[in-house]
Design an enzyme around this catalytic site. Structure first.
Site, short mmCIF file in Angstrom:
data_model
loop_
_atom_site.label_atom_id
_atom_site.label_comp_id
_atom_site.label_asym_id
_atom_site.label_seq_id
_atom_site.Cartn_x
_atom_site.Cartn_y
_atom_site.Cartn_z
N MET A 177 0.79 -1.31 -0.14
CA MET A 177 -0.09 0.07 -0.01
C MET A 177 0.91 1.08 0.07
SD MET A 177 -3.30 -0.81 2.37
CE MET A 177 -2.41 -1.91 3.60
N LYS A 179 0.72 -9.12 -9.02
CA LYS A 179 -0.56 -8.70 -8.48
C LYS A 179 -1.40 -7.73 -9.36
CE LYS A 179 -2.33 -6.18 -4.40
NZ LYS A 179 -2.65 -5.06 -4.63
N CYS A 239 -2.91 -1.00 -9.98
CA CYS A 239 -3.01 0.38 -9.71
C CYS A 239 -4.12 1.05 -10.47
CB CYS A 239 -1.83 1.20 -9.92
SG CYS A 239 -2.19 2.83 -9.26
#
Ligand SMILES: Cc1cc2nc3c(=O)[nH]c(=O)nc-3n(C[C@H](O)[C@H](O)[C@H](O)COP(=O)(O)O)c2cc1C
Length: 387
Positions: free
Chosen positions: A32, A158, A118
């Site tokens: 994060m 990810k 993102c």
């Protein structure tokens, strides 16, 4: 942890292997930006007894290869951190390859995660982050360069489900990742359009697990308490869980997660007095990390509302706490609170960003052809790392 039946007997959880690293129990702190720096990772690790995997905030590959000052600080790991997990963000295969090579040559990390999740406009407008996997050849080229330059370091990725419901990419991306030698995949069960709104689609995690049985699949999205993590494992068959917003202002969630996976009793929820102690420790660690107490306390301000969520603390005091700039001031203000309050009912639920359903900003013509990568270039890289 009464009623928390560990995992169904039909799905015993094997240790999660990220290349040579065994992650047991299979719990991962989500990267994060602006949050998962060395101090926050250290706090979470302390609560987990060193178990689990704790990923850095995203590091922009161009800034890394250019040795940008802020980036060089962000890649700092505490001496106690092992394995050291670094998350990279990049859109240019050559730059990603160089960044990975630099990490290997200079022994900067033990594991590299690549960010394709993102959703923020400044990134998607240039074709980066969660919209990049739409361009299959570009995704493949980036993974190829990353794995090819990583030597013995495991490379994971990810990602999100896709751009929106009409442009779902995660199954194709998963297959490409396997073909390019990626070690494991984490899937956040939302599209870019959803940002953080709605609920994460755990069925998508189950589908990815079936689609790429060759490598571990980690599930991500909406784990707010330890029981959610066990349920995600049971319902999706995933190999591990990635926990993000649930840890905001609640680093002890990692202790709860470890206890739940190990079948132990649920640690008692902290009183406000204990929360206040963690707050001071967090702010102290930030100051030590930055090398300036005051800047550490200022950086800590963003965490205050998360730590105090649900506690009875007046709005005037909340405002004062949000402008503190020294540890003494922070400690003095916290000592004025009714510290005997027990953990508030409902504070285990959603926290952090929860809004969504935004239009995804894309480069012109981006959706015309998933195989045409013209126009995606170096300028899609961000200049700075982190939040
Ligand atoms: C403040 C914030 C910063 C984030 N920064 C990153 C990041 O740098 N890299 C990344 O892959 N995901 C980032 N994410 C997404 C999280 O890693 C995670 O995928 C998402 O929050 C969903 O998981 P959760 O429901 O457990 O929060 C960020 C999320 C938040 C709330």
């Amino acid at each position: 942890m009464d009623g928390m039946t560990a995992l169904a007997p039909s799905s015993p959880h094997a240790p999660l292997a990220i290349g040579p690293h065994t992650v047991q129990p299979p719990v991962v702190l989500a990267p994060m930006a602006g949050i998962t720096n060395a101090p926050f990772r250290t706090l979470c690790r302390e609560f987990s007894g060193g178990k689990g995997l704790f990923v850095s905030e995203m590091i922009t590959t161009r800034a890394l290869v250019e040795r940008n000052e802020k980036t060089m600080q962000l890649i700092h790991f505490d001496a106690t951190e092992t394995p050291r997990s670094i998350q990279l963000y990049g859109v240019d295969p050559v730059t990603v390859g160089k960044a990975v090579r630099m990490i290997v040559d200079e022994d900067l990390a033990d594991h590299i995660d690549l960010n394709f999740g993102c959703p923020v406009p400044k990134v998607t407008r240039k074709g980066g982050g969660s919209v990049l996997p739409y361009k299959r050849p570009l995704l493949r080229a980036i993974l190829h360069e990353a794995v090819g330059n990583a030597g013995d370091l495991p490379v994971t990725m990810k990602m999100r489900k896709g751009i929106d419901d009409d442009h779902i990419t995660f199954l194709d991306a998963g297959r490409i990742a396997v073909e390019e030698g990626v070690t494991a995949i984490a899937l956040h069960g939302r599209t870019a359009a959803q940002h953080y709104g709605g609920t994460a689609d755990w069925d998508a995690i189950a589908r990815l697990k079936e689609h790429v049985p060759e490598i571990p699949v980690l599930g991500n999205g909406d784990i707010w308490c330890a029981e959610d993590a066990l349920r995600m494992m049971r319902e999706t068959g995933c190999d591990g869980v990635v926990v993000g917003r649930g840890c905001l202002g609640r680093p002890w969630l990692f202790g709860d997660l470890v206890a739940a996976f190990e079948g132990g009793g649920e640690p008692a929820a902290p009183t406000l007095r204990e929360v206040a102690e963690v707050m001071v420790r967090h702010a102290t660690l930030l100051g030590e990390w930055i090398g300036d107490e005051s800047r550490g306390v200022v950086d800590f301000r963003k965490h205050v509302a998360w730590y105090l969520k649900g506690f009875s603390v007046g709005s005037e005091m909340r405002k004062r706490l949000a402008v503190t700039s020294s540890l003494d001031e922070l400690g003095a203000q916290l000592s004025e609170l009714d510290l005997d309050q027990s953990w508030p009912v409902g504070a285990d639920g959603p926290r952090g960003r929860t809004s969504g359903n935004n239009r995804v900003v894309l480069p012109d013509g981006w959706l015309k052809d998933p195989y045409d990568c013209a126009g995606v270039g170096e300028d899609a890289e961000l200049d700075t790392s982190g939040g």
